[in-house]
Design a protein around this motif. Structure first.
Motif, PDB file in Angstrom:
ATOM      1  N   LEU A 312       0.852  -1.177   0.000  1.00  0.00           N
ATOM      2  CA  LEU A 312       0.000   0.000   0.000  1.00  0.00           C
ATOM      3  C   LEU A 312       0.897   1.238   0.000  1.00  0.00           C
ATOM      4  O   LEU A 312       1.714   1.415   0.898  1.00  0.00           O
ATOM      5  CB  LEU A 312      -0.915   0.017   1.228  1.00  0.00           C
ATOM      6  N   CYS A 313       0.745   2.076  -1.025  1.00  0.00           N
ATOM      7  CA  CYS A 313       1.511   3.317  -1.125  1.00  0.00           C
ATOM      8  C   CYS A 313       0.528   4.473  -1.086  1.00  0.00           C
ATOM      9  O   CYS A 313      -0.349   4.584  -1.948  1.00  0.00           O
ATOM     10  CB  CYS A 313       2.315   3.347  -2.425  1.00  0.00           C
ATOM     11  N   LEU A 314       0.675   5.344  -0.104  1.00  0.00           N
ATOM     12  CA  LEU A 314      -0.310   6.385   0.147  1.00  0.00           C
ATOM     13  C   LEU A 314       0.341   7.761   0.092  1.00  0.00           C
ATOM     14  O   LEU A 314       1.393   7.987   0.704  1.00  0.00           O
ATOM     15  CB  LEU A 314      -0.959   6.156   1.512  1.00  0.00           C
ATOM     16  N   VAL A 315      -0.291   8.673  -0.651  1.00  0.00           N
ATOM     17  CA  VAL A 315       0.147  10.069  -0.730  1.00  0.00           C
ATOM     18  C   VAL A 315      -0.993  10.935  -0.218  1.00  0.00           C
ATOM     19  O   VAL A 315      -2.092  10.926  -0.792  1.00  0.00           O
ATOM     20  CB  VAL A 315       0.501  10.458  -2.179  1.00  0.00           C
ATOM     21  N   ALA A 316      -0.753  11.657   0.863  1.00  0.00           N
ATOM     22  CA  ALA A 316      -1.827  12.447   1.477  1.00  0.00           C
ATOM     23  C   ALA A 316      -1.240  13.715   2.080  1.00  0.00           C
ATOM     24  O   ALA A 316      -0.435  13.655   3.005  1.00  0.00           O
ATOM     25  CB  ALA A 316      -2.540  11.641   2.563  1.00  0.00           C
ATOM     26  N   THR A 343       3.594  12.447   3.216  1.00  0.00           N
ATOM     27  CA  THR A 343       2.740  13.532   3.668  1.00  0.00           C
ATOM     28  C   THR A 343       3.594  14.781   3.837  1.00  0.00           C
ATOM     29  O   THR A 343       4.773  14.807   3.457  1.00  0.00           O
ATOM     30  CB  THR A 343       2.008  13.147   4.968  1.00  0.00           C
ATOM     31  N   ASN A 344       3.028  15.835   4.389  1.00  0.00           N
ATOM     32  CA  ASN A 344       3.766  17.083   4.586  1.00  0.00           C
ATOM     33  C   ASN A 344       4.523  17.091   5.905  1.00  0.00           C
ATOM     34  O   ASN A 344       4.049  16.542   6.905  1.00  0.00           O
ATOM     35  CB  ASN A 344       2.796  18.273   4.578  1.00  0.00           C
ATOM     36  N   LEU A 418       2.589  19.536  -0.344  1.00  0.00           N
ATOM     37  CA  LEU A 418       1.921  18.377  -0.926  1.00  0.00           C
ATOM     38  C   LEU A 418       0.418  18.529  -0.743  1.00  0.00           C
ATOM     39  O   LEU A 418      -0.067  18.744   0.366  1.00  0.00           O
ATOM     40  CB  LEU A 418       2.410  17.102  -0.245  1.00  0.00           C
ATOM     41  N   HIS A 419      -0.329  18.406  -1.844  1.00  0.00           N
ATOM     42  CA  HIS A 419      -1.779  18.539  -1.773  1.00  0.00           C
ATOM     43  C   HIS A 419      -2.491  17.340  -2.394  1.00  0.00           C
ATOM     44  O   HIS A 419      -3.710  17.225  -2.327  1.00  0.00           O
ATOM     45  CB  HIS A 419      -2.211  19.828  -2.487  1.00  0.00           C
TER      46      HIS A 419
END
Length: 523
Positions: A312-316, A343-344, A418-419
């Protein structure tokens, strides 16, 4: 008595019956965009063609070109629309479309349109433009007064973002309309991701737009905004013309002209990834109060994308796992699922208090073997930020941004925030949309996004955690005694920070206090 009078002023009037159907809809299928895409769509039954828009300038140019190419209808739904360079040019593009006879509908969340009341009211008077405001404020300035009297309602917002032309091509993703989302201003850039799509999923987006357009929370602008002279539209055209000629706007104006994306759609040469694509979204009634989880986007994600088996690769940009989310992620990791999160950092986050909802859970996540990356607070690709003085008016809107008006990161000349909101499962399926992994997206705001069954695209996102992310973000680790460390990689060297980068003692104190407050569900 004065308090009661203010309370009455903040209450919404009864919503008027919507006007009859707009003109132009019947001819959507005969538009150039519809004709150009019909052959490829027919050759890929039950599949949609998609293209990822990760370049900010391309994402802006694609929207502008769609507005210019539309012949029948334009349906635009956004959480934030600024009156800056990009927002002004986009408003003028849809205005020009209406002048050509295109039926335009703008559905905008009322929390993110500060300074645009007069121009939106003027546009709404155009015979081919209809504007509706989602969950509007009765008191127009300062809007924040409304929260005092009607917080329960006004705290729920429409966070959806879609741009659909002739019901043939749509763009869905994380970007709002504003300079920080497209890299068209002097300030920081919001790194984000959109999907341009053709095929069956466009119909799903169009139908979703209809249910929001007709819902109880979408008010005709004429009921909320003051009546304005149509001459205000002339000011919009004049301001857009000034921006187009401005030296600082040259790069992105040229990109609008030169981007081959929409031209390649019309001539049938565009390279798209064809895959099963499903739209998932919250019902608009979520803005009225709590609903069963099964009816919400958060409750649909698992069934739509499936439970991870390997990775699982998550960008938030706003990652607030909380106790429940942390338990879910650590449970997956305990079963051998490789999890990576981008994330930020505190310095990169435009909403600093969100860090208070994320930071307390880092140790638990790291102890479970989850990889954490935080975007560096200082951009590796700073923009000049010197061609204009801060606060100088360049667009149609006010330089003041009220509640929901935008990002503080955009005011930092070299900040990169990051958005994006995306995740890839097992290198097979990909989600791209407006949904943040935070309580606000789960419980309060309405959201939407695409689930794309494409190994090619899902692998592209996963691969970035190996070839791109380490160079643009701190990797957060733990020492043997449990202390956090931040690894910064640049130009082949590594620097290990034992204290959280770009945070002052005052910042640490604020975050520590905020993390103890009962505000988790509001983040």
């Amino acid at each position: 008595m004065a308090w009661s009078a203010l309370d009455r002023l903040c209450r919404l009037p009864q919503r008027k019956t919507p006007p009859p159907a707009r003109p132009g809809v019947e001819g959507e299928a005969s538009s150039a965009l519809a004709r150009a895409t019909s052959g490829a769509v027919g050759a890929h039954p039950n599949l949609s063609g998609v293209s990822l828009l990760d370049d900010a300038h391309d994402a802006f140019a694609a929207r502008m070109q769609l507005a210019q190419a539309a012949e029948r209808t334009l349906d635009l739904q956004y959480y934030i629309w600024h009156g800056d360079r990009s927002g002004t040019l986009m408003l003028e593009a849809v205005h020009q479309a209406a002048e050509r006879g295109v039926a335009v509908r703008l559905l905008l969340d009322d929390n993110g349109i500060s300074g645009l009341d007069t121009i939106l009211a003027a546009l709404d008077r155009h015979p081919n433009i209809a504007v509706r405001l989602f969950n509007p404020f009765r008191i127009r300035f300062p809007k924040a007064i409304g929260f005092v009297f009607d917080f329960h309602r006004l705290n729920r917002r429409m966070h959806n973002k879609s741009f659909t032309a002739d019901r043939a091509v749509t763009i869905v993703g994380g970007r709002n309309i504003g300079d920080e989302y497209f890299g068209t201003g002097d300030g920081g850039l919001f790194a984000d991701l959109d999907v341009l799509a053709v095929g069956p999923v466009v119909d799903a987006v169009a139908e979703d737009f209809e249910r929001y357009w007709d819902c109880a929370s979408a008010y005709p602008a004429a009921q909320i905004l003051p009546r304005m002279s149509e001459s205000k539209r002339q000011e919009l055209a004049k301001r857009a013309s000034i921006i187009e000629r401005d030296r600082s706007s040259r790069k992105f104006v040229e990109r609008i002209r030169d981007l081959p994306l929409i031209r390649s759609i019309v001539d049938g040469t565009i390279a798209l990834t064809w895959a099963p694509v499903r739209l998932i979204s919250d019902p608009p009634e979520k803005a009225l109060g709590p609903m069963p989880e099964s009816s919400l986007l958060a409750g649909q994600i698992e069934s739509a994308i499936g439970e991870p088996e390997h990775e699982l690769c998550l960008v938030a940009g706003y990652f607030v796992p909380g106790r429940q989310g942390t338990a879910m992620f650590t449970g997956l990791a305990g079963r051998g699922i490789a999890i990576s999160v981008l994330t930020n950092s505190y310095a990169a986050n435009d909403v600093g208090v969100v860090h208070a909802g994320y930071a307390p859970w880092r140790a638990d996540l790291l102890s479970a073997g989850i990889r954490l990356f935080e975007i560096c607070g200082k951009s590796r690709h700073p923009q000049s930020g010197k061609e204009r003085r801060r606060g100088q008016r360049v667009g149609i809107g006010s330089t003041l941004r009220g509640s929901g008006g935008g990002s503080m990161a955009a005011l930092r000349s070299s900040a990169s925030t990051l958005h994006a909101k995306t995740f890839a499962v097992d290198r097979k399926r990909l989600f791209v949309g407006s949904f943040n992994f935070d309580p606000r997206s789960v419980h309060l705001n309405t959201e939407m996004g695409f689930v794309i069954d494409s190994a090619e695209l899902a692998s592209r996102v996963a691969d970035r955690f190996e070839d791109t992310v380490p160079a643009m973000a701190y990797e957060v680790t733990q020492s043997t005694d449990g202390e956090l460390r931040w690894i910064e990689r640049a130009e082949g060297s590594e620097t290990v920070h034992t204290r959280e980068p770009d945070m002052t003692l005052a910042d640490h104190l604020i975050i520590k206090v905020a993390s103890q407050l009962p505000i988790g569900k509001l983040l």
